[in-house]
Design a protein around this motif. Structure first.
Motif, PDB file in Angstrom:
ATOM      1  N   SER A 159      37.145  49.526  21.662  1.00  0.00           N
ATOM      2  CA  SER A 159      38.389  49.211  22.350  1.00  0.00           C
ATOM      3  C   SER A 159      38.816  50.368  23.261  1.00  0.00           C
ATOM      4  N   ASP A 160      39.062  50.074  24.538  1.00  0.00           N
ATOM      5  CA  ASP A 160      39.486  51.075  25.538  1.00  0.00           C
ATOM      6  C   ASP A 160      38.481  52.199  25.731  1.00  0.00           C
ATOM      7  N   SER A 161      37.219  51.951  25.410  1.00  0.00           N
ATOM      8  CA  SER A 161      36.223  53.020  25.521  1.00  0.00           C
ATOM      9  C   SER A 161      35.645  53.167  26.927  1.00  0.00           C
ATOM     10  N   ASP A 162      36.186  52.402  27.868  1.00  0.00           N
ATOM     11  CA  ASP A 162      35.720  52.499  29.245  1.00  0.00           C
ATOM     12  C   ASP A 162      36.721  53.238  30.133  1.00  0.00           C
ATOM     13  N   LYS A 163      37.707  53.888  29.506  1.00  0.00           N
ATOM     14  CA  LYS A 163      38.765  54.565  30.266  1.00  0.00           C
ATOM     15  C   LYS A 163      38.731  56.067  30.017  1.00  0.00           C
ATOM     16  N   GLY A 164      38.843  56.832  31.088  1.00  0.00           N
ATOM     17  CA  GLY A 164      38.951  58.285  30.950  1.00  0.00           C
ATOM     18  C   GLY A 164      37.633  59.017  31.100  1.00  0.00           C
ATOM     19  N   THR A 165      37.654  60.309  30.769  1.00  0.00           N
ATOM     20  CA  THR A 165      36.475  61.152  30.844  1.00  0.00           C
ATOM     21  C   THR A 165      35.522  60.819  29.698  1.00  0.00           C
ATOM     22  N   ILE A 166      34.329  61.374  29.751  1.00  0.00           N
ATOM     23  CA  ILE A 166      33.376  61.156  28.660  1.00  0.00           C
ATOM     24  C   ILE A 166      33.965  61.653  27.348  1.00  0.00           C
ATOM     25  N   GLU A 167      34.600  62.812  27.375  1.00  0.00           N
ATOM     26  CA  GLU A 167      35.190  63.359  26.145  1.00  0.00           C
ATOM     27  C   GLU A 167      36.293  62.455  25.619  1.00  0.00           C
ATOM     28  N   GLN A 168      37.165  61.988  26.500  1.00  0.00           N
ATOM     29  CA  GLN A 168      38.257  61.107  26.078  1.00  0.00           C
ATOM     30  C   GLN A 168      37.713  59.806  25.496  1.00  0.00           C
ATOM     31  N   ARG A 169      36.672  59.262  26.127  1.00  0.00           N
ATOM     32  CA  ARG A 169      36.076  58.011  25.649  1.00  0.00           C
ATOM     33  C   ARG A 169      35.409  58.212  24.293  1.00  0.00           C
ATOM     34  N   PHE A 170      34.681  59.329  24.143  1.00  0.00           N
ATOM     35  CA  PHE A 170      34.030  59.613  22.865  1.00  0.00           C
ATOM     36  C   PHE A 170      35.068  59.732  21.748  1.00  0.00           C
ATOM     37  N   LYS A 171      36.108  60.500  21.989  1.00  0.00           N
ATOM     38  CA  LYS A 171      37.104  60.745  20.940  1.00  0.00           C
ATOM     39  C   LYS A 171      37.887  59.484  20.606  1.00  0.00           C
ATOM     40  N   ARG A 172      38.084  58.619  21.604  1.00  0.00           N
ATOM     41  CA  ARG A 172      38.750  57.341  21.320  1.00  0.00           C
ATOM     42  C   ARG A 172      37.878  56.492  20.410  1.00  0.00           C
ATOM     43  N   ILE A 173      36.574  56.450  20.688  1.00  0.00           N
ATOM     44  CA  ILE A 173      35.645  55.703  19.834  1.00  0.00           C
ATOM     45  C   ILE A 173      35.632  56.295  18.437  1.00  0.00           C
ATOM     46  N   TRP A 174      35.609  57.612  18.348  1.00  0.00           N
ATOM     47  CA  TRP A 174      35.552  58.304  17.057  1.00  0.00           C
ATOM     48  C   TRP A 174      36.745  57.892  16.187  1.00  0.00           C
ATOM     49  N   PHE A 175      37.940  57.930  16.771  1.00  0.00           N
ATOM     50  CA  PHE A 175      39.125  57.567  15.992  1.00  0.00           C
ATOM     51  C   PHE A 175      39.197  56.060  15.749  1.00  0.00           C
ATOM     52  N   ASN A 176      38.681  55.269  16.679  1.00  0.00           N
ATOM     53  CA  ASN A 176      38.614  53.820  16.436  1.00  0.00           C
ATOM     54  C   ASN A 176      37.764  53.529  15.206  1.00  0.00           C
TER      55      ASN A 176
END
Length: 209
Positions: free
Chosen positions: A68-85
């Protein structure tokens, strides 16, 4: 999705999540779903096909949640969003994540058709890893190895929180997430990141924050 097909999936998930796969029968599923046993065979030729299709359905649910929302932001932001998801999805006591833990031990999980389906379902995650490697940001590892060192800890933490073995601590999780992120980075990138963090800490100290 067809309503009866969904009822059959939900009933099978519930049985697997509460009783496991041992002794699972089409009659049990029919009773739980509130349909005739013959109805199930209109959708699936046998139990193996039902489990295989259900595994795909669970993968779709998992992918929808963790990407969810993993296509938004920098690579780091996307990775960390996936991690917390992953942590947030794993700590919920849902039929999907409970039954998924059963499915990953089933025969056929390593078959070529299933691996192809799984790769397509988690395409955005694979793309993120590939993008990081193309930019020489990440180590040149296989995507499975990258998942193991960076995202498997999130899976384990979510499960531990769900089981009451670990308290949900946002600050601690953010630290672990950052360590997992750094595990992906090539040495120069990790060193630059550490220097930036140290500089930020120094600036905050000097400003009295």
């Amino acid at each position: 999705m067809d309503n009866k097909r969904e009822l059959i999936f939900n009933a099978t998930e519930k049985i697997i999540a509460t009783k496991g796969l041992q002794g699972l029968s089409m009659q049990q599923i029919a009773n739980e779903a509130g349909v005739a046993a013959g109805t199930i065979y209109r959708y699936f030729k046998d139990k193996d096909e039902l489990i295989n299709e259900l595994r795909k359905n669970v993968l779709r649910v998992v992918a929808e949640n963790i990407l969810s929302d993993s296509d938004k932001g920098t690579i780091e932001q996307r990775f960390k969003r996936i991690w917390f998801n992953i942590v947030d999805f794993g700590r919920q006591r849902t039929q999907a994540n409970l039954s998924y833990e059963q499915y990953i031990h089933l025969p056929g999980i390593d078959s070529d058709p299933h691996q192809t389906y799984e790769k397509a379902t988690f395409e955005r995650l694979h793309n993120l890893f590939e993008e990081g490697k193309q930019q020489a940001l990440f180590h040149a590892l296989s995507n499975k190895a990258m998942f193991a060192i960076s995202l498997e800890p999130a899976v384990a933490l979510g499960r531990s929180i769900r089981r009451g073995q670990l308290a949900y601590n946002k600050a601690e999780l953010e630290l672990v997430c950052n360590l997992c992120w750094q595990a992906l980075l090539v040495q120069t990138q990790a060193a630059n990141l550490t220097q930036t963090e140290e500089s930020d800490s120094t600036n905050k100290a000097l400003s009295g924050q």
